[in-house]
Motif scaffolding. Structure first.
Motif, PDB file in Angstrom:
ATOM      1  N   ASP A 190       0.822  -1.204   0.000  1.00  0.00           N
ATOM      2  CA  ASP A 190       0.000   0.000   0.000  1.00  0.00           C
ATOM      3  C   ASP A 190       0.860   1.259   0.000  1.00  0.00           C
ATOM      4  O   ASP A 190       0.554   2.238  -0.694  1.00  0.00           O
ATOM      5  CB  ASP A 190      -0.933  -0.009   1.207  1.00  0.00           C
ATOM      6  CG  ASP A 190      -2.180   0.832   0.993  1.00  0.00           C
ATOM      7  OD1 ASP A 190      -2.936   0.526   0.051  1.00  0.00           O
ATOM      8  OD2 ASP A 190      -2.380   1.787   1.760  1.00  0.00           O
ATOM      9  N   ASP A 197       1.959   4.153  -9.946  1.00  0.00           N
ATOM     10  CA  ASP A 197       0.828   3.514 -10.612  1.00  0.00           C
ATOM     11  C   ASP A 197       0.932   1.995 -10.525  1.00  0.00           C
ATOM     12  O   ASP A 197      -0.075   1.303 -10.348  1.00  0.00           O
ATOM     13  CB  ASP A 197       0.769   3.931 -12.081  1.00  0.00           C
ATOM     14  CG  ASP A 197       0.286   5.357 -12.265  1.00  0.00           C
ATOM     15  OD1 ASP A 197      -0.340   5.896 -11.327  1.00  0.00           O
ATOM     16  OD2 ASP A 197       0.535   5.936 -13.338  1.00  0.00           O
ATOM     17  N   LYS A 236      -6.278   0.942   0.435  1.00  0.00           N
ATOM     18  CA  LYS A 236      -6.944   1.551  -0.709  1.00  0.00           C
ATOM     19  C   LYS A 236      -6.064   1.583  -1.955  1.00  0.00           C
ATOM     20  O   LYS A 236      -6.560   1.445  -3.084  1.00  0.00           O
ATOM     21  CB  LYS A 236      -7.416   2.961  -0.346  1.00  0.00           C
ATOM     22  CG  LYS A 236      -8.449   2.981   0.777  1.00  0.00           C
ATOM     23  CD  LYS A 236      -9.004   4.366   1.015  1.00  0.00           C
ATOM     24  CE  LYS A 236      -9.969   4.385   2.193  1.00  0.00           C
ATOM     25  NZ  LYS A 236     -11.087   3.449   2.019  1.00  0.00           N
ATOM     26  N   ASN A 237      -4.779   1.776  -1.787  1.00  0.00           N
ATOM     27  CA  ASN A 237      -3.896   1.814  -2.953  1.00  0.00           C
ATOM     28  C   ASN A 237      -3.748   0.428  -3.571  1.00  0.00           C
ATOM     29  O   ASN A 237      -3.680   0.296  -4.791  1.00  0.00           O
ATOM     30  CB  ASN A 237      -2.525   2.373  -2.562  1.00  0.00           C
ATOM     31  CG  ASN A 237      -2.622   3.777  -2.003  1.00  0.00           C
ATOM     32  OD1 ASN A 237      -3.254   4.656  -2.598  1.00  0.00           O
ATOM     33  ND2 ASN A 237      -2.017   3.997  -0.846  1.00  0.00           N
ATOM     34  N   ARG A 240      -7.013  -0.217  -5.485  1.00  0.00           N
ATOM     35  CA  ARG A 240      -7.011   0.531  -6.754  1.00  0.00           C
ATOM     36  C   ARG A 240      -6.164  -0.190  -7.798  1.00  0.00           C
ATOM     37  O   ARG A 240      -6.587  -0.412  -8.938  1.00  0.00           O
ATOM     38  CB  ARG A 240      -6.472   1.937  -6.497  1.00  0.00           C
ATOM     39  CG  ARG A 240      -6.457   2.864  -7.720  1.00  0.00           C
ATOM     40  CD  ARG A 240      -5.157   2.799  -8.514  1.00  0.00           C
ATOM     41  NE  ARG A 240      -3.977   3.044  -7.691  1.00  0.00           N
ATOM     42  CZ  ARG A 240      -2.744   2.754  -8.088  1.00  0.00           C
ATOM     43  NH1 ARG A 240      -2.513   2.142  -9.257  1.00  0.00           N
ATOM     44  NH2 ARG A 240      -1.712   2.993  -7.286  1.00  0.00           N
ATOM     45  N   TRP A 241      -4.959  -0.583  -7.423  1.00  0.00           N
ATOM     46  CA  TRP A 241      -4.036  -1.294  -8.325  1.00  0.00           C
ATOM     47  C   TRP A 241      -4.610  -2.648  -8.731  1.00  0.00           C
ATOM     48  O   TRP A 241      -4.549  -3.022  -9.916  1.00  0.00           O
ATOM     49  CB  TRP A 241      -2.712  -1.455  -7.585  1.00  0.00           C
ATOM     50  CG  TRP A 241      -1.748  -2.446  -8.122  1.00  0.00           C
ATOM     51  CD1 TRP A 241      -0.844  -2.267  -9.130  1.00  0.00           C
ATOM     52  CD2 TRP A 241      -1.546  -3.783  -7.646  1.00  0.00           C
ATOM     53  NE1 TRP A 241      -0.106  -3.409  -9.316  1.00  0.00           N
ATOM     54  CE2 TRP A 241      -0.509  -4.345  -8.415  1.00  0.00           C
ATOM     55  CE3 TRP A 241      -2.127  -4.546  -6.635  1.00  0.00           C
ATOM     56  CZ2 TRP A 241      -0.047  -5.657  -8.208  1.00  0.00           C
ATOM     57  CZ3 TRP A 241      -1.685  -5.837  -6.430  1.00  0.00           C
ATOM     58  CH2 TRP A 241      -0.662  -6.386  -7.206  1.00  0.00           C
ATOM     59  N   ARG A 243      -7.749  -3.606  -8.970  1.00  0.00           N
ATOM     60  CA  ARG A 243      -8.852  -3.434  -9.911  1.00  0.00           C
ATOM     61  C   ARG A 243      -8.337  -2.991 -11.284  1.00  0.00           C
ATOM     62  O   ARG A 243      -8.862  -3.411 -12.327  1.00  0.00           O
ATOM     63  CB  ARG A 243      -9.843  -2.419  -9.358  1.00  0.00           C
ATOM     64  CG  ARG A 243     -10.636  -2.938  -8.165  1.00  0.00           C
ATOM     65  CD  ARG A 243     -11.504  -1.854  -7.551  1.00  0.00           C
ATOM     66  NE  ARG A 243     -12.336  -2.388  -6.472  1.00  0.00           N
ATOM     67  CZ  ARG A 243     -12.973  -1.636  -5.587  1.00  0.00           C
ATOM     68  NH1 ARG A 243     -12.864  -0.297  -5.649  1.00  0.00           N
ATOM     69  NH2 ARG A 243     -13.707  -2.193  -4.640  1.00  0.00           N
ATOM     70  N   GLN A 244      -7.315  -2.159 -11.278  1.00  0.00           N
ATOM     71  CA  GLN A 244      -6.735  -1.670 -12.523  1.00  0.00           C
ATOM     72  C   GLN A 244      -6.184  -2.837 -13.353  1.00  0.00           C
ATOM     73  O   GLN A 244      -6.417  -2.925 -14.567  1.00  0.00           O
ATOM     74  CB  GLN A 244      -5.622  -0.675 -12.186  1.00  0.00           C
ATOM     75  CG  GLN A 244      -4.907  -0.041 -13.360  1.00  0.00           C
ATOM     76  CD  GLN A 244      -3.862   0.960 -12.896  1.00  0.00           C
ATOM     77  OE1 GLN A 244      -3.847   1.371 -11.728  1.00  0.00           O
ATOM     78  NE2 GLN A 244      -2.980   1.353 -13.781  1.00  0.00           N
TER      79      GLN A 244
END
Length: 294
Positions: A190, A197, A236-237, A240-241, A243-244
């Motif tokens: 995280d 990114d 959260k990071n 995000r990664w 799901r990306q």
């Protein structure tokens, strides 16, 4: 803790004591039976199962093909580890450690065996010049994280996953010990992803491909039914990664190859051609088998 285990002076193997994997775990190496592995039409022959380690390789192969590397075409053969396929003589000749995935590259003579998922990722990235930075600093950073996963993963799978989901009994000490470590690992990721990114920086690489099937799958709720227990949403990071990467078409395909559980439409037991994703998933094969003769 009410019961105390006193180790014997010399350990002996109890075949019945090992949970759901007792039938395939053993304290010796080597083949248990003779079995010839099939060989398809492409130079790259993969023998695997869609565990997180297996998914790493099929995701990279699909990403290479998506990037236009036609030489990365491959045949993927299903190794059913629950049936002991990994102890067949031909498989052990490729990987003496009897673990999936295992790769034979027939584009060289003699064919090159490659085993251990991290080694296969590095081999393919170097062979085709993709998904590994060329500059020394970027390459080193990607390899830092590739080898981080190789060292960290067993604590997630063989440690947390085993005691939380598979052990025949629940042991508070073991679950607490490995939960603490997995949450620490998620915090490591995280923090790294707060300013990047992707795992190794701005570019998608084999570091992401190695880490995502384990830790992406975990925070997306696909591993051990443990996302709530670990409060995965708080990272959260990482979410995000995860799901990306999950949205990438090649990743979606790579997850399906050699998959033998879950929804039938997501299972492609063998992969020999790109068209197999449209015609040979288990829902289509079983539907065709059940269709009445006209």
């Amino acid at each position: 803790m009410t019961d105390t285990y006193t180790p014997p002076k010399v350990w002996t193997w109890d075949k019945e004591n090992g949970g759901p994997f007792a039938s395939i775990n053993r304290p010796i190496a080597g083949a248990t039976h003779d079995k010839v592995l099939p060989v398809g039409q492409h130079p790259l022959q993969l023998y695997s199962l869609a565990t997180p380690n297996g998914q790493k390789v099929t995701i990279l192969l699909e990403e290479l093909l998506e990037a236009g590397v036609t030489e990365a075409e491959y045949d993927a053969w299903l190794i059913r580890i629950g049936d002991g396929d990994q102890f067949g003589s031909d498989f052990v000749a490729i990987n003496p450690n009897s673990k999936i995935p295992a790769l034979l590259d027939h584009s060289v003579s003699p064919p090159q065996r490659v085993f251990e998922s991290g080694s296969i990722l590095l081999y393919l990235a170097e062979k085709f010049g993709k998904f590994l930075p060329a500059d020394p600093a970027g390459r080193t950073e990607a390899l830092n994280w590739l080898f981080w996963q190789m060292g960290a993963g067993p604590l997630l799978g063989g440690g947390f996953g085993h005691f939380f989901a598979y052990a025949p009994e629940k042991f508070e000490y073991a679950i607490n010990r490995y939960t603490m470590e997995v949450k620490r690992q998620l915090d490591v990721l995280d923090r790294q992803l707060a300013d990047n990114d992707y795992i190794a920086g701005a570019d998608y690489s084999i570091a992401d491909i190695a880490i995502w099937p384990w830790y992406g799958g975990l925070v997306l709720g696909r591993a051990y039914d443990a996302a709530e227990f670990l409060d995965a949403a708080s990272y959260k990071n990482v979410v995000r990664w995860a799901r990306q990467i999950d949205a990438r078409p090649a990743v979606k395909r790579g997850r399906m190859v050699n998959k033998a559980n879950g929804p039938l439409e997501e299972q492609l037991h063998e992969r020999h051609d790109a068209g197999d994703f449209d015609t040979k998933t288990q829902d289509k094969l079983e539907g065709a088998a059940e269709a009445p003769l006209q």
